[in-house]
Scaffold this motif. Structure first.
Motif, PDB file in Angstrom:
ATOM      1  N   PHE A 233      -6.753   4.492  -4.461  1.00 31.25           N
ATOM      2  CA  PHE A 233      -6.450   5.901  -4.222  1.00 31.25           C
ATOM      3  C   PHE A 233      -5.081   6.065  -3.569  1.00 31.25           C
ATOM      4  O   PHE A 233      -4.349   7.016  -3.854  1.00 31.25           O
ATOM      5  CB  PHE A 233      -7.548   6.519  -3.351  1.00 31.25           C
ATOM      6  N   LEU A 234      -4.728   5.117  -2.731  1.00 32.62           N
ATOM      7  CA  LEU A 234      -3.412   5.131  -2.095  1.00 32.62           C
ATOM      8  C   LEU A 234      -2.304   4.954  -3.135  1.00 32.62           C
ATOM      9  O   LEU A 234      -1.352   5.747  -3.180  1.00 32.62           O
ATOM     10  CB  LEU A 234      -3.337   4.011  -1.048  1.00 32.62           C
ATOM     11  N   THR A 235      -2.423   3.928  -3.972  1.00 28.98           N
ATOM     12  CA  THR A 235      -1.358   3.642  -4.939  1.00 28.98           C
ATOM     13  C   THR A 235      -1.238   4.737  -5.989  1.00 28.98           C
ATOM     14  O   THR A 235      -0.136   5.052  -6.442  1.00 28.98           O
ATOM     15  CB  THR A 235      -1.589   2.292  -5.631  1.00 28.98           C
ATOM     16  N   ALA A 236      -2.375   5.318  -6.398  1.00 28.50           N
ATOM     17  CA  ALA A 236      -2.318   6.411  -7.374  1.00 28.50           C
ATOM     18  C   ALA A 236      -1.548   7.598  -6.804  1.00 28.50           C
ATOM     19  O   ALA A 236      -0.717   8.211  -7.487  1.00 28.50           O
ATOM     20  CB  ALA A 236      -3.731   6.837  -7.773  1.00 28.50           C
ATOM     21  N   THR A 237      -1.790   7.905  -5.535  1.00 25.35           N
ATOM     22  CA  THR A 237      -1.098   9.028  -4.884  1.00 25.35           C
ATOM     23  C   THR A 237       0.382   8.730  -4.698  1.00 25.35           C
ATOM     24  O   THR A 237       1.245   9.581  -4.958  1.00 25.35           O
ATOM     25  CB  THR A 237      -1.745   9.320  -3.513  1.00 25.35           C
ATOM     26  N   ILE A 238       0.689   7.502  -4.238  1.00 27.29           N
ATOM     27  CA  ILE A 238       2.089   7.116  -4.030  1.00 27.29           C
ATOM     28  C   ILE A 238       2.851   7.145  -5.356  1.00 27.29           C
ATOM     29  O   ILE A 238       3.978   7.644  -5.430  1.00 27.29           O
ATOM     30  CB  ILE A 238       2.173   5.719  -3.385  1.00 27.29           C
ATOM     31  N   SER A 239       2.231   6.618  -6.416  1.00 28.27           N
ATOM     32  CA  SER A 239       2.888   6.600  -7.725  1.00 28.27           C
ATOM     33  C   SER A 239       3.198   8.008  -8.208  1.00 28.27           C
ATOM     34  O   SER A 239       4.289   8.283  -8.725  1.00 28.27           O
ATOM     35  CB  SER A 239       1.996   5.882  -8.751  1.00 28.27           C
ATOM     36  N   ALA A 240       2.228   8.918  -8.044  1.00 34.65           N
ATOM     37  CA  ALA A 240       2.437  10.299  -8.466  1.00 34.65           C
ATOM     38  C   ALA A 240       3.580  10.940  -7.675  1.00 34.65           C
ATOM     39  O   ALA A 240       4.402  11.685  -8.230  1.00 34.65           O
ATOM     40  CB  ALA A 240       1.155  11.098  -8.288  1.00 34.65           C
ATOM     41  N   THR A 241       3.649  10.631  -6.372  1.00 38.40           N
ATOM     42  CA  THR A 241       4.724  11.183  -5.535  1.00 38.40           C
ATOM     43  C   THR A 241       6.081  10.649  -5.973  1.00 38.40           C
ATOM     44  O   THR A 241       7.060  11.392  -6.080  1.00 38.40           O
ATOM     45  CB  THR A 241       4.479  10.833  -4.047  1.00 38.40           C
TER      46      THR A 241
ATOM     47  N   VAL B  45       6.186  -3.861 -16.608  1.00 37.47           N
ATOM     48  CA  VAL B  45       5.211  -4.098 -17.676  1.00 37.47           C
ATOM     49  C   VAL B  45       4.611  -5.494 -17.528  1.00 37.47           C
ATOM     50  O   VAL B  45       3.394  -5.692 -17.647  1.00 37.47           O
ATOM     51  CB  VAL B  45       5.862  -3.926 -19.061  1.00 37.47           C
ATOM     52  N   GLY B  46       5.474  -6.499 -17.255  1.00 35.14           N
ATOM     53  CA  GLY B  46       4.989  -7.865 -17.050  1.00 35.14           C
ATOM     54  C   GLY B  46       4.068  -7.976 -15.851  1.00 35.14           C
ATOM     55  O   GLY B  46       3.001  -8.607 -15.917  1.00 35.14           O
ATOM     56  N   LEU B  47       4.456  -7.351 -14.732  1.00 37.01           N
ATOM     57  CA  LEU B  47       3.614  -7.363 -13.534  1.00 37.01           C
ATOM     58  C   LEU B  47       2.262  -6.707 -13.819  1.00 37.01           C
ATOM     59  O   LEU B  47       1.220  -7.173 -13.342  1.00 37.01           O
ATOM     60  CB  LEU B  47       4.305  -6.619 -12.387  1.00 37.01           C
ATOM     61  N   LEU B  48       2.286  -5.628 -14.593  1.00 38.05           N
ATOM     62  CA  LEU B  48       1.062  -4.897 -14.930  1.00 38.05           C
ATOM     63  C   LEU B  48       0.101  -5.772 -15.729  1.00 38.05           C
ATOM     64  O   LEU B  48      -1.087  -5.879 -15.390  1.00 38.05           O
ATOM     65  CB  LEU B  48       1.420  -3.636 -15.720  1.00 38.05           C
ATOM     66  N   ILE B  49       0.602  -6.426 -16.772  1.00 39.19           N
ATOM     67  CA  ILE B  49      -0.265  -7.250 -17.625  1.00 39.19           C
ATOM     68  C   ILE B  49      -0.854  -8.415 -16.821  1.00 39.19           C
ATOM     69  O   ILE B  49      -2.070  -8.660 -16.842  1.00 39.19           O
ATOM     70  CB  ILE B  49       0.520  -7.779 -18.840  1.00 39.19           C
ATOM     71  N   GLY B  50       0.007  -9.134 -16.098  1.00 33.47           N
ATOM     72  CA  GLY B  50      -0.468 -10.267 -15.303  1.00 33.47           C
ATOM     73  C   GLY B  50      -1.431  -9.851 -14.217  1.00 33.47           C
ATOM     74  O   GLY B  50      -2.460 -10.506 -13.983  1.00 33.47           O
ATOM     75  N   GLY B  51      -1.130  -8.733 -13.545  1.00 40.45           N
ATOM     76  CA  GLY B  51      -1.978  -8.263 -12.454  1.00 40.45           C
ATOM     77  C   GLY B  51      -3.356  -7.830 -12.920  1.00 40.45           C
ATOM     78  O   GLY B  51      -4.366  -8.158 -12.291  1.00 40.45           O
ATOM     79  N   VAL B  52      -3.414  -7.105 -14.031  1.00 42.25           N
ATOM     80  CA  VAL B  52      -4.703  -6.638 -14.551  1.00 42.25           C
ATOM     81  C   VAL B  52      -5.557  -7.822 -15.012  1.00 42.25           C
ATOM     82  O   VAL B  52      -6.778  -7.854 -14.778  1.00 42.25           O
ATOM     83  CB  VAL B  52      -4.489  -5.636 -15.700  1.00 42.25           C
ATOM     84  N   LEU B  53      -4.933  -8.826 -15.637  1.00 39.32           N
ATOM     85  CA  LEU B  53      -5.682 -10.008 -16.080  1.00 39.32           C
ATOM     86  C   LEU B  53      -6.285 -10.766 -14.897  1.00 39.32           C
ATOM     87  O   LEU B  53      -7.380 -11.329 -14.992  1.00 39.32           O
ATOM     88  CB  LEU B  53      -4.758 -10.944 -16.877  1.00 39.32           C
ATOM     89  N   ALA B  54      -5.564 -10.772 -13.770  1.00 39.52           N
ATOM     90  CA  ALA B  54      -6.013 -11.541 -12.597  1.00 39.52           C
ATOM     91  C   ALA B  54      -6.971 -10.780 -11.698  1.00 39.52           C
ATOM     92  O   ALA B  54      -7.688 -11.399 -10.897  1.00 39.52           O
ATOM     93  CB  ALA B  54      -4.797 -11.977 -11.787  1.00 39.52           C
ATOM     94  N   ALA B  55      -6.991  -9.453 -11.788  1.00 42.81           N
ATOM     95  CA  ALA B  55      -7.712  -8.618 -10.809  1.00 42.81           C
ATOM     96  C   ALA B  55      -9.180  -8.998 -10.590  1.00 42.81           C
ATOM     97  O   ALA B  55      -9.643  -8.985  -9.447  1.00 42.81           O
ATOM     98  CB  ALA B  55      -7.590  -7.146 -11.198  1.00 42.81           C
ATOM     99  N   PRO B  56      -9.952  -9.345 -11.620  1.00 36.47           N
ATOM    100  CA  PRO B  56     -11.375  -9.656 -11.364  1.00 36.47           C
ATOM    101  C   PRO B  56     -11.598 -10.922 -10.544  1.00 36.47           C
ATOM    102  O   PRO B  56     -12.644 -11.061  -9.896  1.00 36.47           O
ATOM    103  CB  PRO B  56     -11.955  -9.820 -12.778  1.00 36.47           C
TER     104      PRO B  56
ATOM    105  N   THR C 249      -3.991  -2.335 -11.275  1.00 33.16           N
ATOM    106  CA  THR C 249      -4.585  -3.577 -10.754  1.00 33.16           C
ATOM    107  C   THR C 249      -5.629  -3.292  -9.671  1.00 33.16           C
ATOM    108  O   THR C 249      -6.672  -3.945  -9.618  1.00 33.16           O
ATOM    109  CB  THR C 249      -3.508  -4.512 -10.186  1.00 33.16           C
ATOM    110  N   THR C 250      -5.359  -2.297  -8.804  1.00 29.39           N
ATOM    111  CA  THR C 250      -6.326  -1.991  -7.752  1.00 29.39           C
ATOM    112  C   THR C 250      -7.579  -1.314  -8.318  1.00 29.39           C
ATOM    113  O   THR C 250      -8.662  -1.447  -7.741  1.00 29.39           O
ATOM    114  CB  THR C 250      -5.714  -1.095  -6.656  1.00 29.39           C
ATOM    115  N   ALA C 251      -7.430  -0.598  -9.432  1.00 32.98           N
ATOM    116  CA  ALA C 251      -8.615  -0.014 -10.077  1.00 32.98           C
ATOM    117  C   ALA C 251      -9.547  -1.122 -10.550  1.00 32.98           C
ATOM    118  O   ALA C 251     -10.759  -1.097 -10.274  1.00 32.98           O
ATOM    119  CB  ALA C 251      -8.195   0.876 -11.254  1.00 32.98           C
ATOM    120  N   VAL C 252      -8.991  -2.116 -11.245  1.00 32.27           N
ATOM    121  CA  VAL C 252      -9.809  -3.235 -11.734  1.00 32.27           C
ATOM    122  C   VAL C 252     -10.344  -4.060 -10.568  1.00 32.27           C
ATOM    123  O   VAL C 252     -11.519  -4.443 -10.533  1.00 32.27           O
ATOM    124  CB  VAL C 252      -8.986  -4.124 -12.685  1.00 32.27           C
ATOM    125  N   SER C 253      -9.484  -4.319  -9.579  1.00 22.41           N
ATOM    126  CA  SER C 253      -9.890  -5.098  -8.408  1.00 22.41           C
ATOM    127  C   SER C 253     -10.980  -4.372  -7.625  1.00 22.41           C
ATOM    128  O   SER C 253     -11.957  -4.982  -7.178  1.00 22.41           O
ATOM    129  CB  SER C 253      -8.670  -5.354  -7.514  1.00 22.41           C
TER     130      SER C 253
END
Length: 252
Positions: free
Chosen positions: A182-190, A205-216, A59-63
């Motif tokens: 960049f923060l979330t990518a690093t935290i997720s990897a950790t 999965v639900g949060l991901l779909i909804g978040g990506v649709l809303a990000a722009p 979501t932060t990548a799209v945002s």
């Protein structure tokens, strides 16, 4: 491999969509709202934080791309926030995966509640002249650590404190959101190195779909809403979410 029914993920899609619109426009709230939803359905704190940060990587990548397109990013401020934020995020993810970091949470939430009230008060008065914030790197470090250790906190800590220092609301929100990728990518990897893929459930999965649709949409709102209104909205959201989190921390 797990099967996913649309009815199971729809509520989390709606939560993710609403949370991301707020987060993209005001620079905070996706982590707090999403993390609270996961905790409500019984996901352990470390797994909930890992799931939310995995979602936020997308979501932060799209945002972030949307904020860049709308010219909402101060690149000098971005670099000053991103590097210490990543360092703090790694430390926070490790701490949450191995140690109980919940003791300090009520104090942090009480502090953020007070900041929210102050921002609301400032927004209701005449807006002061914008100026370059001085305390940035320590904010990035603290925001990254608290975001990983508390399941959300980058936006509330960093955005609110930059606004208190006089930073312009639109570019502050856009910059904080873009650095958050960049923060979330690093935290997720950790988290993945500590917990594996167990945190990735139908809820995430639900949060991901909804978040990506809303990000722009968040970046569009941040560009179009007046600075004074943004300040009032940031103060309101920060106060409500922090007081709610404080109540849960004290009665959980």
């Amino acid at each position: 491999m797990f099967s996913i029914e649309f009815a199971d993920i729809l509520p989390f899609m709606l939560i993710g969509f609403g949370a991301q619109v707020v987060d993209g426009a005001l620079g905070m709230a996706f982590g707090v709202i999403s993390n609270t939803a996961l905790l409500w359905v019984g996901v352990p704190p470390a797994a909930a934080s890992a799931g939310v940060h995995t979602v936020e990587t997308f979501t932060t990548a799209v945002s972030g791309i949307s904020h860049v397109a709308h010219r909402n990013v101060n690149w000098r401020l971005f670099l000053r926030l991103m590097i210490p934020g990543v360092i703090g995020g790694v430390l926070g993810a490790y701490v949450l995966s191995n140690i109980d970091a919940g003791v300090a949470k009520p104090f942090i939430l009480a502090y953020l509640s007070a900041i929210g009230v102050y921002l609301l008060f400032r927004g209701l008065r005449a807006m002061p002249r914008a100026k370059e914030p001085r305390v940035v790197e320590p904010l990035g470090l603290a925001g990254g650590f608290l975001d990983a250790a508390g399941g959300g906190g980058w936006g509330p800590v960093v955005t609110s404190n930059l606004l208190i220092q006089g930073a312009t609301p639109r570019t502050t929100i856009g910059t904080v959101n873009t650095a958050e990728f960049f923060l979330t990518a690093t935290i997720s990897a950790t988290f993945l190195t500590q917990l594996g893929w167990a945190a990735f459930t139908h809820a995430t999965v639900g949060l991901l779909i909804g978040g990506v649709l809303a990000a722009p949409f968040g970046a569009m709102l941040a560009k179009r809403v007046p600075a004074r209104t943004l300040m009032i909205l940031v103060g309101t959201i920060l106060t409500i979410t922090s007081l709610f989190g404080l109540w849960r921390a004290l009665h959980g």
